[in-house]
Write an enzyme that holds these catalytic residues in place. Structure first.
Site, PDB file in Angstrom:
ATOM      1  N   HIS A 107      -4.190   0.043  -6.142  1.00 29.34           N
ATOM      2  CA  HIS A 107      -4.662  -0.343  -4.803  1.00 29.34           C
ATOM      3  C   HIS A 107      -5.253   0.883  -4.080  1.00 29.34           C
ATOM      4  CE1 HIS A 107      -3.870  -2.565  -0.811  1.00 29.34           C
ATOM      5  NE2 HIS A 107      -4.061  -1.317  -0.411  1.00 29.34           N
ATOM      6  N   GLU A 108      -4.574   2.022  -4.197  1.00 30.10           N
ATOM      7  CA  GLU A 108      -5.041   3.237  -3.503  1.00 30.10           C
ATOM      8  C   GLU A 108      -6.311   3.802  -4.140  1.00 30.10           C
ATOM      9  OE1 GLU A 108      -3.758   3.412  -0.806  1.00 30.10           O
ATOM     10  OE2 GLU A 108      -1.784   2.540  -1.079  1.00 30.10           O
ATOM     11  N   CYS A 160      -2.322  -4.716   2.973  1.00 27.14           N
ATOM     12  CA  CYS A 160      -3.019  -3.451   3.217  1.00 27.14           C
ATOM     13  C   CYS A 160      -2.917  -3.122   4.692  1.00 27.14           C
ATOM     14  CB  CYS A 160      -4.486  -3.581   2.806  1.00 27.14           C
ATOM     15  SG  CYS A 160      -5.424  -2.050   3.021  1.00 27.14           S
ATOM     16  N   LEU A 161      -2.615  -1.872   4.992  1.00 20.26           N
ATOM     17  CA  LEU A 161      -2.474  -1.466   6.398  1.00 20.26           C
ATOM     18  C   LEU A 161      -3.794  -1.618   7.156  1.00 20.26           C
ATOM     19  CD1 LEU A 161      -0.210   1.702   6.012  1.00 20.26           C
ATOM     20  CD2 LEU A 161       0.459  -0.589   6.795  1.00 20.26           C
ATOM     21  N   HIS A 174      -9.223   2.039  -2.913  1.00 20.18           N
ATOM     22  CA  HIS A 174      -9.674   2.529  -1.598  1.00 20.18           C
ATOM     23  C   HIS A 174     -10.618   3.718  -1.769  1.00 20.18           C
ATOM     24  CE1 HIS A 174      -7.590   0.295   1.548  1.00 20.18           C
ATOM     25  NE2 HIS A 174      -6.408   0.487   0.999  1.00 20.18           N
ATOM     26  N   GLN A 182      -8.370   5.574   5.030  1.00 22.34           N
ATOM     27  CA  GLN A 182      -7.740   4.683   6.022  1.00 22.34           C
ATOM     28  C   GLN A 182      -7.493   5.387   7.359  1.00 22.34           C
ATOM     29  OE1 GLN A 182      -4.749   3.165   2.933  1.00 22.34           O
ATOM     30  NE2 GLN A 182      -5.035   1.373   4.234  1.00 22.34           N
ATOM     31  N   GLY A 242       1.939   3.187   0.833  1.00 21.42           N
ATOM     32  CA  GLY A 242       0.859   4.009   0.289  1.00 21.42           C
ATOM     33  C   GLY A 242      -0.227   4.159   1.336  1.00 21.42           C
TER      34      GLY A 242
HETATM   35  O1  GNR Z   1       2.067  -0.763   2.509  1.00 20.39           O
HETATM   36  C1  GNR Z   1       1.450  -1.298   1.595  1.00 20.39           C
HETATM   37  N1  GNR Z   1       2.064  -2.238   0.829  1.00 20.39           N
HETATM   38  C2  GNR Z   1       1.511  -2.757  -0.334  1.00 20.39           C
HETATM   39  C3  GNR Z   1       2.075  -3.899  -0.867  1.00 20.39           C
HETATM   40  C4  GNR Z   1       1.568  -4.444  -2.021  1.00 20.39           C
HETATM   41  C5  GNR Z   1       0.521  -3.840  -2.666  1.00 20.39           C
HETATM   42  C6  GNR Z   1      -0.066  -2.714  -2.145  1.00 20.39           C
HETATM   43  C7  GNR Z   1       0.425  -2.166  -0.987  1.00 20.39           C
HETATM   44  S1  GNR Z   1      -0.284  -0.728  -0.342  1.00 20.39           S
HETATM   45  C8  GNR Z   1       0.024  -0.956   1.357  1.00 20.39           C
HETATM   46  C9  GNR Z   1      -0.426   0.234   2.155  1.00 20.39           C
HETATM   47  C10 GNR Z   1      -1.920   0.374   2.048  1.00 20.39           C
HETATM   48  O2  GNR Z   1      -2.705  -0.312   2.626  1.00 20.39           O
HETATM   49  N2  GNR Z   1      -2.354   1.281   1.225  1.00 20.39           N
HETATM   50  O3  GNR Z   1      -3.680   1.448   1.039  1.00 20.39           O
HETATM   51 NI    NI Z   2      -4.573  -0.506   1.466  1.00 21.69          NI
END
Ligand code: GNR
Ligand code: NI
Length: 174
Positions: free
Chosen positions: A137-138, A95-96, A141, A51, A46
């Site tokens: 999660h997104e 999270c990336l 952000h 980001q 995601g």
């Molecule tokens: O790649 C991602 N893996 C992930 C694993 C568990 C819960 C959420 C995520 S999202 C993350 C990519 C990211 O940072 N998205 O904002």
């Molecule tokens: Ni993230």
């Protein structure tokens, strides 16, 4: 289509509240294509526009982790949670923008979302499992919230300190 540079903790941009998109134009679709390229290159499942430094309420996802399988890109513009279950679920999140950190996060187990798709059509969808975790999660952000804001203060402070130190070290002259 292009891979764009990712933004990392402790960049203050990650705390910005992103702005709603007026209409799903070709520019927004081009942004989403760049976001997908960036996400696949990382790789991740995601990505929120902030980001890559763009404060717009745009999210892309692809929950297919197997690289041999065809991509299943998903596009969300102005996504909102319109209902959430009382029941919660724990998931080890990453999270990336916070590389190599994984912590258990508790969130509603299922959510119903409303969003505009790639064609600007208003959609509603029930989400569960990884989809529910990832879209929450997104959307966090988009509101300037990171998954480390949902873990203990002690753990969060440790993570922030580590990344602040690493950033300072990388800026020091050689
Ligand atoms: O790649 C991602 N893996 C992930 C694993 C568990 C819960 C959420 C995520 S999202 C993350 C990519 C990211 O940072 N998205 O904002
Ligand atoms: Ni993230």
């Amino acid at each position: 289509m292009a891979v764009r540079p990712l933004i990392y903790l402790p960049d203050p941009l990650l705390k910005r509240v992103s702005l709603p998109v007026d209409a799903v134009t070709d520019d927004i679709r081009a942004l989403m294509d760049d976001m997908l390229d960036t996400m696949y290159a990382a790789p991740g499942i995601g990505l929120a526009a902030i980001q890559i430094g763009v404060a717009k309420r745009v999210v892309v996802m692809d929950l297919v982790k197997d690289e041999d399988k065809p991509h299943e890109p998903q596009y969300f513009v102005n996504p909102e949670i319109i209902a959430a279950s009382e029941e919660t679920a724990d998931y080890e999140e990453g999270c990336l923008s916070i590389p190599e950190v994984f912590e258990n996060v508790t969130r509603p187990k299922t959510v119903r979302i409303r969003y505009l798709d790639r064609d600007g059509e208003l959609k509603e969808e029930d989400c569960e499992g990884l989809m529910a975790t990832c879209i929450q999660h997104e959307i966090d952000h988009l509101n300037g919230v990171l998954f480390i804001d949902r873990i203990s203060r002690l753990k969060r402070d440790r993570v922030v300190k580590k990344f602040t130190k690493a950033m300072k070290a990388s800026r020091e002259p050689v």
